[in-house]
Write an enzyme that holds these catalytic residues in place. Sequence first.
Site, PDB file in Angstrom:
ATOM      1  N   GLU A 133       0.831  -1.202   0.000  1.00 17.64           N
ATOM      2  CA  GLU A 133       0.000   0.000   0.000  1.00 17.64           C
ATOM      3  C   GLU A 133       0.868   1.256   0.000  1.00 17.64           C
ATOM      4  O   GLU A 133       1.814   1.378   0.786  1.00 17.64           O
ATOM      5  CB  GLU A 133      -0.939   0.026   1.214  1.00 17.64           C
ATOM      6  CG  GLU A 133      -1.887   1.225   1.181  1.00 17.64           C
ATOM      7  CD  GLU A 133      -2.998   1.173   2.212  1.00 17.64           C
ATOM      8  OE1 GLU A 133      -2.929   0.329   3.126  1.00 17.64           O
ATOM      9  OE2 GLU A 133      -3.938   1.982   2.092  1.00 17.64           O
TER      10      GLU A 133
ATOM     11  N   GLU B 257     -12.843   2.374   2.547  1.00 15.93           N
ATOM     12  CA  GLU B 257     -12.192   2.485   3.851  1.00 15.93           C
ATOM     13  C   GLU B 257     -12.577   3.807   4.497  1.00 15.93           C
ATOM     14  O   GLU B 257     -12.429   4.872   3.889  1.00 15.93           O
ATOM     15  CB  GLU B 257     -10.667   2.409   3.662  1.00 15.93           C
ATOM     16  CG  GLU B 257      -9.890   2.389   4.952  1.00 15.93           C
ATOM     17  CD  GLU B 257      -8.401   2.163   4.718  1.00 15.93           C
ATOM     18  OE1 GLU B 257      -7.815   1.391   5.473  1.00 15.93           O
ATOM     19  OE2 GLU B 257      -7.821   2.755   3.795  1.00 15.93           O
TER      20      GLU B 257
HETATM   21 MN    MN Z   1      -5.789   2.345   3.001  1.00 16.84          MN
END
Ligand code: MN
Length: 293
Positions: A147, A241
Amino acid sequence: MNPLGIHALVWAGDIEPSSVELAARQTRAAGYQFLELSLHDTTQLDVDHARTTLAEHGLGVACSRGLAFDADISSDDPAVVERGARLLRESVDVAAALGARNLCGALYSALGKYAQPVTRQGYANAVDVLREVAEEAGRCGLGLGIEVVNRYETHVLNTAAQALRFIDAIGAENVYVHLDTYHMNIEETDLVQPVLDCGDRLGYIHIGENHRGYLGAGSIAFGSFFHALQRIDYRGGITFESFSSAVVMPGLCSDLAVWRNLWSDGMDLAVSARAFMQSHLRAAAATVRQVGS
Ligand code: MN
């Protein structure tokens, strides 16, 4: 259409059995195909129960995590590196046992503000550990999503271009880029070129608004981002998210800098986000079909 997922922290602050049941039920009710479980604290997790519960609700699962300052593979200190490596190996075992195909997140450092840039040795340590962990993950049919996280939450890599170089250094087939629009909005020049640069090395996505609240209630140019995904024919998972201290525990709230709440009703937020993402995916697909790019 891409499988749509939602982060379990929209529903519950931990992953003990009753929370996993609630999260699975709500995820299904809100119209998502999979649930993302954070493995930052698995002491309460009953893996068999979670796997069964997800299957009962017809849901897939993805796993994510960051490391910690005392268990950090980007450290210069071999003992700290080893503790980080151990966390990653444990997470690979848990993710595989849950039936996940993706283990994503800041797998290369703690999730927090560093006082210095990563050292050459720390970077090399992270690359070496992830090469080994990727091999183990590969044997379980698991991919690792690196990420790309903003400068206040890691010192290893903050842009897709840096993530691609990092992945080149690791040199494993099952390691790919995981982009998050919340972080991209802080670090990237725009939301299109990073997606095009990643191409088929983009393997996972987090969708978050600039303030991590309701999608469409902030300043992120989602239209161009979803159009870029369509241009590279992205087929992977897309996970919404969002965090609120209405759900997230105090300790984790501090790690994530949740100092104010953008929402209190997780179901309304989740349904709204799912509709928003579907609408963008449909519009981008129709446009690319019509005009070719
Ligand atoms: Mn994230």
